[in-house]
Write an enzyme that holds these catalytic residues in place. Structure first.
Site, PDB file in Angstrom:
ATOM      1  N   GLY A  11      -0.259  87.399  38.960  1.00 63.60           N
ATOM      2  CA  GLY A  11      -0.998  86.383  38.385  1.00 63.60           C
ATOM      3  C   GLY A  11      -1.866  87.071  36.653  1.00 63.60           C
ATOM      4  O   GLY A  11      -2.809  87.938  37.112  1.00 63.60           O
ATOM      5  N   ARG A  72       6.486  88.106  38.848  1.00 65.69           N
ATOM      6  CA  ARG A  72       6.135  88.707  39.497  1.00 65.69           C
ATOM      7  C   ARG A  72       8.245  89.232  40.034  1.00 65.69           C
ATOM      8  O   ARG A  72       9.257  88.949  39.152  1.00 65.69           O
ATOM      9  CB  ARG A  72       6.137  87.752  40.429  1.00 65.69           C
ATOM     10  CG  ARG A  72       5.366  87.176  40.037  1.00 65.69           C
ATOM     11  CD  ARG A  72       4.318  86.713  40.945  1.00 65.69           C
ATOM     12  NE  ARG A  72       3.397  86.470  40.925  1.00 65.69           N
ATOM     13  CZ  ARG A  72       2.317  86.048  40.874  1.00 65.69           C
ATOM     14  NH1 ARG A  72       2.115  86.964  42.082  1.00 65.69           N
ATOM     15  NH2 ARG A  72       1.115  85.388  40.887  1.00 65.69           N
ATOM     16  N   ASP A 103      -2.912  93.242  44.708  1.00 59.08           N
ATOM     17  CA  ASP A 103      -3.072  94.073  44.983  1.00 59.08           C
ATOM     18  C   ASP A 103      -1.698  94.998  45.551  1.00 59.08           C
ATOM     19  O   ASP A 103      -1.109  95.723  45.606  1.00 59.08           O
ATOM     20  CB  ASP A 103      -3.615  93.794  46.931  1.00 59.08           C
ATOM     21  CG  ASP A 103      -3.053  92.580  47.709  1.00 59.08           C
ATOM     22  OD1 ASP A 103      -3.333  91.837  46.794  1.00 59.08           O
ATOM     23  OD2 ASP A 103      -3.664  92.302  48.381  1.00 59.08           O
ATOM     24  N   THR A 125      -7.761  90.157  38.796  1.00 56.81           N
ATOM     25  CA  THR A 125      -7.099  88.082  39.344  1.00 56.81           C
ATOM     26  C   THR A 125      -8.707  87.870  39.579  1.00 56.81           C
ATOM     27  O   THR A 125      -9.383  87.735  39.930  1.00 56.81           O
ATOM     28  CB  THR A 125      -6.563  89.203  40.813  1.00 56.81           C
ATOM     29  OG1 THR A 125      -6.116  87.936  41.504  1.00 56.81           O
ATOM     30  CG2 THR A 125      -7.837  89.779  41.785  1.00 56.81           C
ATOM     31  N   ASP A 127      -9.578  85.547  41.817  1.00 55.91           N
ATOM     32  CA  ASP A 127     -10.269  85.331  43.227  1.00 55.91           C
ATOM     33  C   ASP A 127     -10.904  86.287  43.495  1.00 55.91           C
ATOM     34  O   ASP A 127     -11.785  85.894  44.704  1.00 55.91           O
ATOM     35  CB  ASP A 127      -8.510  85.798  44.477  1.00 55.91           C
ATOM     36  CG  ASP A 127      -7.603  84.741  44.032  1.00 55.91           C
ATOM     37  OD1 ASP A 127      -8.204  83.793  43.380  1.00 55.91           O
ATOM     38  OD2 ASP A 127      -6.833  84.787  45.107  1.00 55.91           O
ATOM     39  N   ASP A 129     -10.071  89.097  45.617  1.00 60.04           N
ATOM     40  CA  ASP A 129     -10.191  89.606  47.071  1.00 60.04           C
ATOM     41  C   ASP A 129      -9.822  91.363  47.371  1.00 60.04           C
ATOM     42  O   ASP A 129      -8.605  91.317  47.786  1.00 60.04           O
ATOM     43  CB  ASP A 129      -8.971  88.248  46.955  1.00 60.04           C
ATOM     44  CG  ASP A 129      -7.709  88.953  45.798  1.00 60.04           C
ATOM     45  OD1 ASP A 129      -7.836  89.338  45.272  1.00 60.04           O
ATOM     46  OD2 ASP A 129      -6.704  88.598  46.635  1.00 60.04           O
ATOM     47  N   ARG A 171      -6.370  82.313  47.975  1.00 62.62           N
ATOM     48  CA  ARG A 171      -5.715  81.379  49.009  1.00 62.62           C
ATOM     49  C   ARG A 171      -6.104  82.611  50.030  1.00 62.62           C
ATOM     50  O   ARG A 171      -6.068  82.015  51.073  1.00 62.62           O
ATOM     51  CB  ARG A 171      -4.213  82.781  48.894  1.00 62.62           C
ATOM     52  CG  ARG A 171      -3.047  81.544  48.111  1.00 62.62           C
ATOM     53  CD  ARG A 171      -1.990  82.405  47.927  1.00 62.62           C
ATOM     54  NE  ARG A 171      -2.723  83.613  46.519  1.00 62.62           N
ATOM     55  CZ  ARG A 171      -1.726  84.939  46.035  1.00 62.62           C
ATOM     56  NH1 ARG A 171      -0.776  84.387  45.358  1.00 62.62           N
ATOM     57  NH2 ARG A 171      -2.393  85.525  45.088  1.00 62.62           N
TER      58      ARG A 171
HETATM   59  P1  ATP Z   1      -2.340  88.302  42.003  1.00 67.36           P
HETATM   60  O1  ATP Z   1      -2.746  88.406  44.037  1.00 67.36           O
HETATM   61  O2  ATP Z   1      -3.105  87.876  41.698  1.00 67.36           O
HETATM   62  O3  ATP Z   1      -1.292  87.358  42.463  1.00 67.36           O
HETATM   63  P2  ATP Z   1      -0.743  90.300  42.075  1.00 67.36           P
HETATM   64  O4  ATP Z   1      -0.967  92.113  41.131  1.00 67.36           O
HETATM   65  O5  ATP Z   1      -1.365  90.355  43.943  1.00 67.36           O
HETATM   66  O6  ATP Z   1      -1.825  89.662  41.950  1.00 67.36           O
HETATM   67  P3  ATP Z   1       1.989  90.104  43.408  1.00 67.36           P
HETATM   68  O7  ATP Z   1       2.915  89.377  43.236  1.00 67.36           O
HETATM   69  O8  ATP Z   1       1.860  90.412  44.488  1.00 67.36           O
HETATM   70  O9  ATP Z   1       0.710  90.256  42.215  1.00 67.36           O
HETATM   71  O10 ATP Z   1       2.796  91.685  43.121  1.00 67.36           O
HETATM   72  C1  ATP Z   1       2.823  92.073  42.006  1.00 67.36           C
HETATM   73  C2  ATP Z   1       3.783  92.512  41.211  1.00 67.36           C
HETATM   74  O11 ATP Z   1       3.578  93.981  41.950  1.00 67.36           O
HETATM   75  C3  ATP Z   1       5.199  92.315  42.084  1.00 67.36           C
HETATM   76  O12 ATP Z   1       5.674  91.676  41.473  1.00 67.36           O
HETATM   77  C4  ATP Z   1       6.257  93.058  42.036  1.00 67.36           C
HETATM   78  O13 ATP Z   1       6.931  93.639  41.151  1.00 67.36           O
HETATM   79  C5  ATP Z   1       4.789  94.486  42.868  1.00 67.36           C
HETATM   80  N1  ATP Z   1       4.515  95.327  44.400  1.00 67.36           N
HETATM   81  C6  ATP Z   1       4.414  93.958  45.129  1.00 67.36           C
HETATM   82  N2  ATP Z   1       4.549  94.406  46.316  1.00 67.36           N
HETATM   83  C7  ATP Z   1       4.965  95.554  46.022  1.00 67.36           C
HETATM   84  C8  ATP Z   1       5.629  96.090  46.727  1.00 67.36           C
HETATM   85  N3  ATP Z   1       5.276  96.827  48.604  1.00 67.36           N
HETATM   86  N4  ATP Z   1       6.041  97.838  46.243  1.00 67.36           N
HETATM   87  C9  ATP Z   1       5.989  97.985  45.103  1.00 67.36           C
HETATM   88  N5  ATP Z   1       6.051  97.245  43.761  1.00 67.36           N
HETATM   89  C10 ATP Z   1       5.645  95.553  44.659  1.00 67.36           C
END
Ligand code: ATP
Length: 319
Positions: A11, A72, A103, A125, A127, A129, A171
């Site tokens: 995000g 994503r 994360d 982010t 959040d 978090d 969340r």
């Molecule tokens: P937010 O908390 O703001 O949503 P985020 O970084 O946690 O941010 P995610 O959609 O969970 O958002 O992860 C972003 C991208 O990171 C995913 O779309 C994917 O490309 C990559 N990613 C997530 N989990 C994995 C994993 N286990 N292994 C490799 N890449 C990953």
């Protein structure tokens, strides 16, 4: 190290642009070439990569969203996807990567680091978090956006003597709700970290009403459930006709606050320092206003803790 890459993923959050700017300028300051990877890990797989210059990041420090776009990417969760990304890094001569996000983004960074390409994670982010940092980039701006909205809603709440239930983002973490509730003197703050006693929420409303309070504000983090459902429950139990507002994506956008611009500038530059010092698989953060870094695996294995003292204080002040 002569060439590094930078991407934003997950995000978007206000201040990501300030972090990109800081990475680019700090690297160029050290004589390092920087490559911007668009659309997060999707762009890494697709080779949507371009060299960035000092001017590429001009006029973005004050802008919300992310100049590099975000996406994503399910494919990057697979070994095959990760190898495609590494191929692109090799092709462009990119030796290290700075990944700005949450994360999930750090999980991707960990996988690339394990395959021999050092990555540094920057927490971006709204959040708040992420463990290992007091604040994430975007949290302060989102909080101020929420406060601004609640102040406006409060005018209507007072004029019509109404109870307003306001749903904010979060969340898994109730930080936005907790900070907003404390900053705006909410009657009740309902967050995922604590199982709130429904009777207590109703009692607070009734006590306020009995002493002539003209309006009430209840803040709910989205992770707790639907504010609309909660509103109905409260109305039935307290004999009210409350109004529900879901702030939604207004919280993600907007020009970053001064605090977020400064935080992003400090964290982005520190991430570059770590890469140049030969570090890999670290996440940068800020604790007690000092720059810190942690093993990204440790971060992924731990959980962000809500400030219980603040939660208790919010209850004491809304007696
Ligand atoms: P937010 O908390 O703001 O949503 P985020 O970084 O946690 O941010 P995610 O959609 O969970 O958002 O992860 C972003 C991208 O990171 C995913 O779309 C994917 O490309 C990559 N990613 C997530 N989990 C994995 C994993 N286990 N292994 C490799 N890449 C990953």
């Amino acid at each position: 190290m002569k060439k590094i890459g930078v991407l934003t993923s997950g995000g978007d959050a206000p201040g990501m642009n300030a972090a990109i700017r800081s990475v680019v300028r700090k690297a160029i300051y050290h004589g390092i070439e920087v490559y911007g990877i668009k659309y997060g890990y999707q762009g890494l797989i697709d080779g949507d990569i371009e060299k960035m210059e000092l001017g590429s990041v001009g006029d973005i420090i004050q802008r919300g969203g992310t100049k590099l776009y975000s996406a994503r990417c399910e494919e990057f969760k697979t070994e095959e996807g990760q190898l495609k990304g590494i191929e692109q890094m090799k092709k462009h001569g990119i030796e290290g990567l700075i990944a700005i996000g949450g994360d999930g983004t750090f999980m991707g960074a960990k996988k690339i680091t394990e395959k021999g390409y050092p990555c540094i994670g920057v927490p971006g982010t709204i959040d708040n978090d992420i463990p290992g940092t007091d604040f994430t980039i975007g949290f302060d701006t989102a909080l101020n956006t929420i406060i601004d909205a609640i102040d406006k809603i409060r005018d209507t709440a007072t004029s019509h003597e109404r109870t307003f239930i306001i749903e904010v983002m979060g969340r898994d973490a109730g930080d936005l709700a907790l900070w907003a509730g404390l900053a705006d003197g909410a009657e009740s703050i309902i967050i995922p970290e604590f199982d709130d006693d429904f009777e207590d929420i109703i009692d607070r409303l009734k006590r306020g009403h009995d002493r002539g309070k003209k309006h009430s504000i209840i803040i709910v983090a989205e992770g707790v459930g639907s504010a609309v459902d909660l509103g109905q429950k409260i109305d039935e139990a307290a004999g009210l006709e409350s109004r529900v507002t879901v702030l939604g994506h207004t919280q993600r956008g907007g020009s970053p606050s001064a605090a977020d611009r400064v935080l992003a500038s400090r964290l982005g530059a520190y991430a570059v320092d770590l890469l140049l010092n030969g570090q890999a698989g670290r996440m940068v953060g800020i604790q007690q206003n000092k720059l810190v870094d942690h093993d990204i695996v440790e971060i992924l294995n731990s959980k962000h803790e809500i400030d219980f003292d603040m939660y208790r204080l919010s209850k004491e002040l809304s007696i």
